[in-house]
Scaffold this motif. Structure first.
Motif, mmCIF file in Angstrom:
data_model
loop_
_atom_site.group_PDB
_atom_site.id
_atom_site.type_symbol
_atom_site.label_atom_id
_atom_site.label_comp_id
_atom_site.label_asym_id
_atom_site.label_seq_id
_atom_site.Cartn_x
_atom_site.Cartn_y
_atom_site.Cartn_z
ATOM 1 N N UNK A 174 -0.790 3.109 8.902
ATOM 2 C CA UNK A 174 -0.352 1.779 8.470
ATOM 3 C C UNK A 174 -1.536 0.950 7.971
ATOM 4 N N UNK A 175 -2.625 0.971 8.729
ATOM 5 C CA UNK A 175 -3.809 0.205 8.336
ATOM 6 C C UNK A 175 -4.398 0.742 7.039
ATOM 7 N N UNK A 206 -5.000 -1.283 3.577
ATOM 8 C CA UNK A 206 -6.279 -1.351 2.859
ATOM 9 C C UNK A 206 -6.052 -1.035 1.380
ATOM 10 N N UNK A 207 -5.259 -0.012 1.099
ATOM 11 C CA UNK A 207 -4.942 0.318 -0.288
ATOM 12 C C UNK A 207 -4.230 -0.852 -0.963
ATOM 13 N N UNK A 250 1.263 14.464 0.942
ATOM 14 C CA UNK A 250 0.070 13.642 0.699
ATOM 15 C C UNK A 250 0.206 12.231 1.260
ATOM 16 N N UNK A 251 1.416 11.670 1.226
ATOM 17 C CA UNK A 251 1.602 10.283 1.663
ATOM 18 C C UNK A 251 2.139 10.200 3.092
ATOM 19 N N UNK A 252 2.160 11.317 3.799
ATOM 20 C CA UNK A 252 2.643 11.320 5.182
ATOM 21 C C UNK A 252 1.661 10.608 6.101
ATOM 22 N N UNK A 307 0.799 -1.217 0.000
ATOM 23 C CA UNK A 307 0.000 0.000 0.000
ATOM 24 C C UNK A 307 0.830 1.264 0.000
ATOM 25 N N UNK A 308 2.028 1.206 0.572
ATOM 26 C CA UNK A 308 2.921 2.365 0.552
ATOM 27 C C UNK A 308 3.243 2.752 -0.885
#
Length: 237
Positions: free
Chosen positions: A123-124, A128-129, A85-87, A54-55
């Motif tokens: 993290x969760x 999910x992504x 945005x991804x923080x 997902x990261x």
């Protein structure tokens, strides 16, 4: 990967509906269940591997949106906006909006760690992504609902000279003007603010008080204090 618990699958279907995805979306429910299982529940079967996937997913989703929305922007601007945005802070914020914590299987001891809530939710959310991506090996279950969040946030970030990283922006300003670093004074104030705003931070430049902020974590409180201080110095107060 299948899911045999009908009650759990019903819960996960509710989450999918919250995301605005069609009821018959090709979701692999077993993967989604795993994405919402904290390591405190199982050391072997948890969200860590899906978080890794997902990261990458959130980075490519953000990259595609920025490329499509701001074709005139420089790569450096893309990178600066995407880093926000991804923080963890932003991802946890989006996750909270969907009430993701209600679907996360986590031990009571881990859940009581309010200081770790932001990273736990982020993290969760990434997991999910990852689960949604691996369900189709495309972004068809991700971008239809994630784009609106990223678009709104990207617009805000572009207007913000601090790029929403007020600690770095304040530090650059104090170094440029005084060749000094700001200092943060922290105190735990759970008895006053409760679990929602557990910490209070003050920011000082030598003997000059610049601002104050509160947050669930020390880092969040320092960012809030830095935001107030940065606004103050930029306005010339």
């Amino acid at each position: 990967m299948t899911l045999t618990d009908a009650r759990r699958q019903k819960q996960l279907r509710q989450l999918i509906q919250k995301l605005g995805l069609p009821e018959q979306s090709p979701v692999q429910w077993g993967l989604l269940d795993l994405a919402l299982t904290h390591p405190s529940i199982s050391a072997e079967a948890n969200y860590e591997q899906l978080e890794f996937v997902g990261d990458a997913v959130v980075r490519i989703a953000a990259s595609e949106l920025l490329f499509e929305t701001y074709p005139e922007a420089l790569v450096g601007e893309f990178a600066a906006i995407r880093s926000v945005l991804v923080s963890d802070r932003i991802l946890a914020q989006i996750a909270q909006g969907y009430g993701l914590d209600r679907y996360l299987l986590v031990s009571s001891s881990a859940a009581s760690d309010m200081a770790g809530e932001t990273s736990r939710l982020a993290d969760a959310f990434e997991a999910v992504l990852g689960a949604l991506y691996l369900s189709t090996h495309t972004l068809e279950l991700v971008r239809p609902w994630l784009d609106s969040h990223l678009q709104h946030l990207a617009t805000e970030i572009r207007k913000d000279p601090a790029r929403q990283n007020y600690k770095d922006a304040l530090q650059e300003w104090t170094q440029a003007h005084y060749k000094l670093l700001p200092q943060y004074r922290l105190k735990e104030t759970s008895s006053v603010h409760g679990d929602t705003e557990r910490f209070t931070a003050e920011v000082w430049l030598q003997d000059r008080y610049l601002g104050e902020g509160t947050g669930r974590s020390k880092k969040a409180a320092e960012q809030a204090a830095a935001k107030q201080a940065f606004s103050k110095v930029m306005s010339g107060d």
